[in-house]
Design a protein around this motif. Structure first.
Motif, PDB file in Angstrom:
ATOM      1  N   THR A 175     100.331  59.700  18.979  1.00  0.00           N
ATOM      2  CA  THR A 175      99.954  59.352  17.795  1.00  0.00           C
ATOM      3  C   THR A 175      98.405  59.285  18.078  1.00  0.00           C
ATOM      4  O   THR A 175      97.880  59.379  16.994  1.00  0.00           O
ATOM      5  CB  THR A 175     100.655  57.820  17.549  1.00  0.00           C
ATOM      6  OG1 THR A 175     102.373  57.314  17.202  1.00  0.00           O
ATOM      7  CG2 THR A 175     100.786  57.496  16.479  1.00  0.00           C
ATOM      8  N   LYS A 176      97.879  58.600  18.573  1.00  0.00           N
ATOM      9  CA  LYS A 176      96.519  58.260  19.389  1.00  0.00           C
ATOM     10  C   LYS A 176      96.250  59.288  19.381  1.00  0.00           C
ATOM     11  O   LYS A 176      94.871  59.752  18.659  1.00  0.00           O
ATOM     12  CB  LYS A 176      96.097  57.244  20.443  1.00  0.00           C
ATOM     13  CG  LYS A 176      96.469  55.773  20.174  1.00  0.00           C
ATOM     14  CD  LYS A 176      95.895  55.246  21.555  1.00  0.00           C
ATOM     15  CE  LYS A 176      96.386  53.419  21.148  1.00  0.00           C
ATOM     16  NZ  LYS A 176      96.449  52.917  22.885  1.00  0.00           N
TER      17      LYS A 176
ATOM     18  N   SER B  10      93.549  50.519  14.327  1.00  0.00           N
ATOM     19  CA  SER B  10      94.749  51.603  13.355  1.00  0.00           C
ATOM     20  C   SER B  10      93.799  51.320  12.338  1.00  0.00           C
ATOM     21  O   SER B  10      93.876  51.974  11.421  1.00  0.00           O
ATOM     22  CB  SER B  10      95.962  50.924  13.468  1.00  0.00           C
ATOM     23  OG  SER B  10      96.264  49.477  13.318  1.00  0.00           O
ATOM     24  N   ILE B  11      93.432  49.534  11.478  1.00  0.00           N
ATOM     25  CA  ILE B  11      93.187  49.475  11.105  1.00  0.00           C
ATOM     26  C   ILE B  11      92.060  50.230  10.098  1.00  0.00           C
ATOM     27  O   ILE B  11      91.174  50.287   9.227  1.00  0.00           O
ATOM     28  CB  ILE B  11      92.950  47.766  10.279  1.00  0.00           C
ATOM     29  CG1 ILE B  11      94.006  47.237  11.144  1.00  0.00           C
ATOM     30  CG2 ILE B  11      92.461  47.426   9.599  1.00  0.00           C
ATOM     31  CD1 ILE B  11      94.135  45.909  10.551  1.00  0.00           C
ATOM     32  N   LEU B  45      94.295  65.393   4.830  1.00  0.00           N
ATOM     33  CA  LEU B  45      93.892  64.954   6.200  1.00  0.00           C
ATOM     34  C   LEU B  45      93.780  63.337   6.445  1.00  0.00           C
ATOM     35  O   LEU B  45      94.644  62.329   7.318  1.00  0.00           O
ATOM     36  CB  LEU B  45      92.479  65.248   6.368  1.00  0.00           C
ATOM     37  CG  LEU B  45      92.677  67.574   7.178  1.00  0.00           C
ATOM     38  CD1 LEU B  45      91.139  67.658   7.768  1.00  0.00           C
ATOM     39  CD2 LEU B  45      93.813  67.033   8.356  1.00  0.00           C
ATOM     40  N   GLY B  46      93.210  62.724   4.989  1.00  0.00           N
ATOM     41  CA  GLY B  46      92.879  61.060   4.747  1.00  0.00           C
ATOM     42  C   GLY B  46      94.295  60.640   4.582  1.00  0.00           C
ATOM     43  O   GLY B  46      94.325  59.809   5.268  1.00  0.00           O
ATOM     44  N   LEU B  47      95.095  61.621   3.406  1.00  0.00           N
ATOM     45  CA  LEU B  47      96.394  60.622   3.585  1.00  0.00           C
ATOM     46  C   LEU B  47      97.341  60.319   5.282  1.00  0.00           C
ATOM     47  O   LEU B  47      98.032  59.732   5.838  1.00  0.00           O
ATOM     48  CB  LEU B  47      97.489  61.524   2.692  1.00  0.00           C
ATOM     49  CG  LEU B  47      97.045  61.187   1.378  1.00  0.00           C
ATOM     50  CD1 LEU B  47      97.356  62.117   0.524  1.00  0.00           C
ATOM     51  CD2 LEU B  47      96.976  60.013   0.865  1.00  0.00           C
ATOM     52  N   ILE B  48      97.035  61.720   6.084  1.00  0.00           N
ATOM     53  CA  ILE B  48      97.911  61.677   7.297  1.00  0.00           C
ATOM     54  C   ILE B  48      97.636  61.389   8.006  1.00  0.00           C
ATOM     55  O   ILE B  48      97.935  60.180   8.700  1.00  0.00           O
ATOM     56  CB  ILE B  48      98.078  63.674   8.092  1.00  0.00           C
ATOM     57  CG1 ILE B  48      98.375  64.501   7.107  1.00  0.00           C
ATOM     58  CG2 ILE B  48      98.569  63.656   9.053  1.00  0.00           C
ATOM     59  CD1 ILE B  48      97.850  66.143   7.772  1.00  0.00           C
ATOM     60  N   LEU B  49      96.204  60.421   8.183  1.00  0.00           N
ATOM     61  CA  LEU B  49      95.025  59.721   9.175  1.00  0.00           C
ATOM     62  C   LEU B  49      95.591  58.438   8.963  1.00  0.00           C
ATOM     63  O   LEU B  49      96.237  57.831   9.009  1.00  0.00           O
ATOM     64  CB  LEU B  49      93.645  60.311   8.814  1.00  0.00           C
ATOM     65  CG  LEU B  49      92.832  58.619   9.545  1.00  0.00           C
ATOM     66  CD1 LEU B  49      93.121  58.819  11.241  1.00  0.00           C
ATOM     67  CD2 LEU B  49      91.306  58.738   9.508  1.00  0.00           C
ATOM     68  N   LEU B  56     100.339  53.569  14.693  1.00  0.00           N
ATOM     69  CA  LEU B  56     100.079  53.343  15.657  1.00  0.00           C
ATOM     70  C   LEU B  56     100.257  51.424  14.982  1.00  0.00           C
ATOM     71  O   LEU B  56     100.586  51.253  16.786  1.00  0.00           O
ATOM     72  CB  LEU B  56      98.772  53.283  15.602  1.00  0.00           C
ATOM     73  CG  LEU B  56      97.786  52.841  16.670  1.00  0.00           C
ATOM     74  CD1 LEU B  56      98.120  53.349  17.899  1.00  0.00           C
ATOM     75  CD2 LEU B  56      96.708  53.910  16.710  1.00  0.00           C
ATOM     76  N   PHE B  57      99.924  50.933  14.170  1.00  0.00           N
ATOM     77  CA  PHE B  57      99.893  49.763  13.682  1.00  0.00           C
ATOM     78  C   PHE B  57     101.190  48.822  14.276  1.00  0.00           C
ATOM     79  O   PHE B  57     101.302  48.228  14.759  1.00  0.00           O
ATOM     80  CB  PHE B  57      99.120  49.320  12.058  1.00  0.00           C
ATOM     81  CG  PHE B  57      99.664  47.338  11.717  1.00  0.00           C
ATOM     82  CD1 PHE B  57      98.385  47.496  12.039  1.00  0.00           C
ATOM     83  CD2 PHE B  57     100.220  47.462  11.226  1.00  0.00           C
ATOM     84  CE1 PHE B  57      97.685  45.924  12.429  1.00  0.00           C
ATOM     85  CE2 PHE B  57     100.310  46.379  11.328  1.00  0.00           C
ATOM     86  CZ  PHE B  57      99.452  44.949  11.483  1.00  0.00           C
TER      87      PHE B  57
END
Lengths: 508, 155
Positions: A175-176, B10-11, B45-49, B56-57
């Motif tokens: 994920t990272k 992650s935030i 890409l923004g959506l994927i991020l 991750l959170f």
């Protein structure tokens, strides 16, 4: 013209006196970078990229690109040689690809066979380096001919495969690694859009119209990041260095390590070809292989010379193998090759299938110089290994501030703005904290380099298909690449899910 | 591994993703002659991020129950780090106003001492050689550009 003839032309370039000097400086600094713990090949190449840019500024663009690449590639494979020195003498790997060398190398040193271990590592690296180069010479033309038939859709999928491979093997958490890749791609969109000329995310800040400079970010993340790490964590304690002693290996040493060197070379080259897998992984595989094939596996870990010869050969072969996708397809498979690609792009030389026809001087000059560089490295590492062992004793309190000063000088010399210097320091802080918390940095750099090309190819493909995304699936080659990309992400997940230990690549 | 860092980062990454998504809506949607405009790539890409950050959170909060013994053995030298960081920032900001040689010399001199150099003579020599050497080679031999001495010094 045949590959041999091109190579001969390449030698004409590589043997020009200034290129011989560049190659020599490159491998010399590379060996030092490999010897010094704390600077890996990635930060070494990043740190020297701006410096070479200013050194070669007086030459014609094509010659400048060739000379700069000769020096930077020298640092890359020179570091593979040098990394073994600290592993053997100090039990501290100088860079991640020589971690396994510590297992048997340090034991050999303790038994008074440090010289033999060092020289076998150098001989193995030399043979493996030559093998990888010969393979590169013969693979270059057919691969680039194949790649010439790729359209934008195939290119997009191939680059996606490269990114997925690096992210899949990139670190402890996929994920990272993926987050870093996507962030790299996003950062690459800042600036004027290449296709339409629209300014994106610039907020009328003049420095942003050009986009974030790759060089600044790479130097910041890698070189400064590692410097900050050693400022924060190093307590200046020194371990005693073991004396080198007799350098030449005995006839029995040579006999024992001949087969591991051959196996390591072949294995390393093919591991290096794969995107995402790199020198570190190659050396791990080689060690495991040698241990499995050995008739006396319990000697490993107690000073078996095979455990030094195999991994050291394979990490060098892998660094040669990694040059193949970079030069023929224009797709870097690791952090270091991504930085080399950034350097090529800085000189307006586009790596890829056309490199060999458009810029034969750069491509073949580089390949020929790697032959020369490997010979130089053998000479440097055999008789002079005692001198290099002294580098380990460089006091860190001088080294660390000097690295900061070189980074600042390099970035300022190329960019001439305070904006980039501030960005450099910020990237250094980010690089330290991110890598400390297992966010791998290589995928970000890869995303940053490949971003504009992925986007252009995707949009070109979609333009020809009138916005239909199915074009990536209907073209057979593209579909194969995408399927491989998907597999590369899924297989490690399945292995992890089934509780298997997955070998990962910390820094390539 | 530091889970708090993972959670906050992650935030942060999600916010970065959201920023790119929101801002890419302000870019014109289509380029002439093409169905796909300059906004699509960053938007996607923004959506994927954002999705990855959510994952991750989730990962970082799930691990909280499990291993909590993450003893950090190495002692961190915050004081040294912050002094060096401040020195680097000062160096970077003062480089243009007061010139390369002066700032580099001062930066190296101070940071060699901070990093634990014992001898003043050695420190002075190394910093002097580096700053003057680099300036001379780059500006006089290679004809590059570096800020020289400040104008008011008259040199």
């Amino acid at each position: 013209m045949s590959a041999i003839q091109y190579l001969a032309d390449g030698f004409l370039i590589a043997l020009q006196w200034h290129n011989v000097i560049y190659a020599f400086i490159g491998v010399l600094i590379g060996t030092a970078v490999g010897v010094l713990p704390g600077i890996g090949p990635m930060s070494g190449v990043a740190l020297l990229m701006p410096v070479t840019a200013s050194l070669t500024s007086g030459l014609e663009p094509e010659h400048a690109a060739a000379s700069a690449l000769i020096l930077l590639a020298g640092v890359y494979y020179g570091a593979m040689y040098g990394g073994s020195t600290t592993s053997i003498l100090l039990n501290t790997p100088g860079e991640s690809s020589s971690v396994v060398t510590t297992l048997d190398g340090y034991q050999m040193a303790k038994q008074g066979r440090a010289g033999a271990a060092l020289s076998i590592a150098a001989i193995g690296s030399f043979i493996a380096g030559l093998f990888a180069l010969v393979a590169l010479v013969f693979l270059a033309q057919p691969l680039s001919d194949l790649a010439l038939q790729f359209g934008p859709a195939e290119y997009f999928s191939l680059m996606l495969l490269g990114l997925c491979a690096v992210s899949g093997l990139g670190g402890k958490s996929m994920t990272k690694a993926l987050i870093m890749t996507v962030t790299g791609l996003l950062l690459a969109t800042i600036g004027i859009d290449n296709v339409s000329g629209v300014a994106r995310f610039t907020y009328e800040i003049p420095n942003l119209y050009q986009g974030l400079e790759f060089l600044t970010i790479a130097v910041g993340l890698f070189a400064l990041g590692e410097v900050f790490k050693s400022i924060m964590e190093n307590d200046n304690s020194s371990t005693p260095v073991i004396k080198v002693g007799r350098i030449l290996p005995t006839a029995q040493d040579l006999k024992q390590s001949a087969a591991p060197i051959a196996r390591g070379s072949i294995l390393g080259f093919f591991v290096g070809l794969l995107p995402g897998a790199g020198a570190t992984l190659a050396s791990f595989f080689s060690y495991i292989l040698e241990k499995k094939w050995s008739k006396t596996p319990d000697r490993f870990g107690k000073g078996a010379i095979e455990g030094v010869a195999g991994p050291e050969s394979s990490n060098n072969a892998a660094s040669g193998g990694a040059m193949v996708p970079l030069l023929t397809l224009g797709i870097p498979g690791s952090g270091t090759t991504a930085i080399l690609m950034g350097a090529l792009l800085m000189y307006n030389v586009q790596p890829g299938p056309l490199l060999f026809s458009d810029h034969p001087q750069v491509a073949w000059g580089l390949i020929a110089s790697m032959f020369i560089g490997n010979v130089m490295l053998l000479v440097l590492n055999m008789p002079l290994v005692k001198v290099f062992a002294k580098i380990i004793e460089t006091p860190p309190h001088f080294l660390i501030p000097l690295i900061i000063a070189i980074s600042v000088f390099g970035v300022y010399a190329v960019q001439i703005t305070t904006f980039d210097l501030v960005l450099l320091v910020l990237c250094g802080i980010l690089g330290y904290y991110l890598s400390k918390n297992d966010f791998p940095l290589a995928p970000l750099v890869l995303g940053l380099v490949l971003g504009p090309m992925i986007e252009n190819n995707m949009r070109r493909a979609l333009t020809t298909s009138n916005g239909d995304f199915m074009i990536f699936l209907t073209k057979p080659l593209s579909l194969i690449f995408l399927a491989c990309a998907l597999l590369w992400l899924i297989i490690p997940l399945i292995l992890k899910w089934r509780g298997k230990q997955v070998v990962i690549n910390e820094e390539a | 591994m530091n889970r708090t860092f993972d959670r906050y980062s992650s935030i942060c990454f999600a916010l970065v993703g959201a920023l790119f998504v929101v801002e890419s809506r302000n870019i014109s949607t289509s380029a002439y002659g093409s169905e796909v405009g300059p906004n699509m790539f960053p938007l996607g890409l923004g959506l994927i991020l954002i999705l990855l950050s959510l994952r991750l959170f989730w990962e970082s909060s799930r691990k909280t129950a499990g291993d909590s013994a993450s003893g950090n053995v190495a002692q961190l030298q915050y004081k040294r780090f912050f002094i060096m960081l401040a020195a680097t920032f000062l160096y970077v900001f003062l480089l243009e106003p007061i010139g390369y040689i002066l700032t580099t010399f001062l930066f190296l001199f101070i940071s060699f001492q901070v990093m634990g150099s014992k001898s003043y003579l050695k420190t002075t020599l190394v910093s002097l050689c580096f700053s003057v050497g680099v300036y001379y080679v780059y500006v006089n031999l290679l004809k590059g550009t570096l800020p020289g001495f400040p104008v008011w010094s008259g040199m």
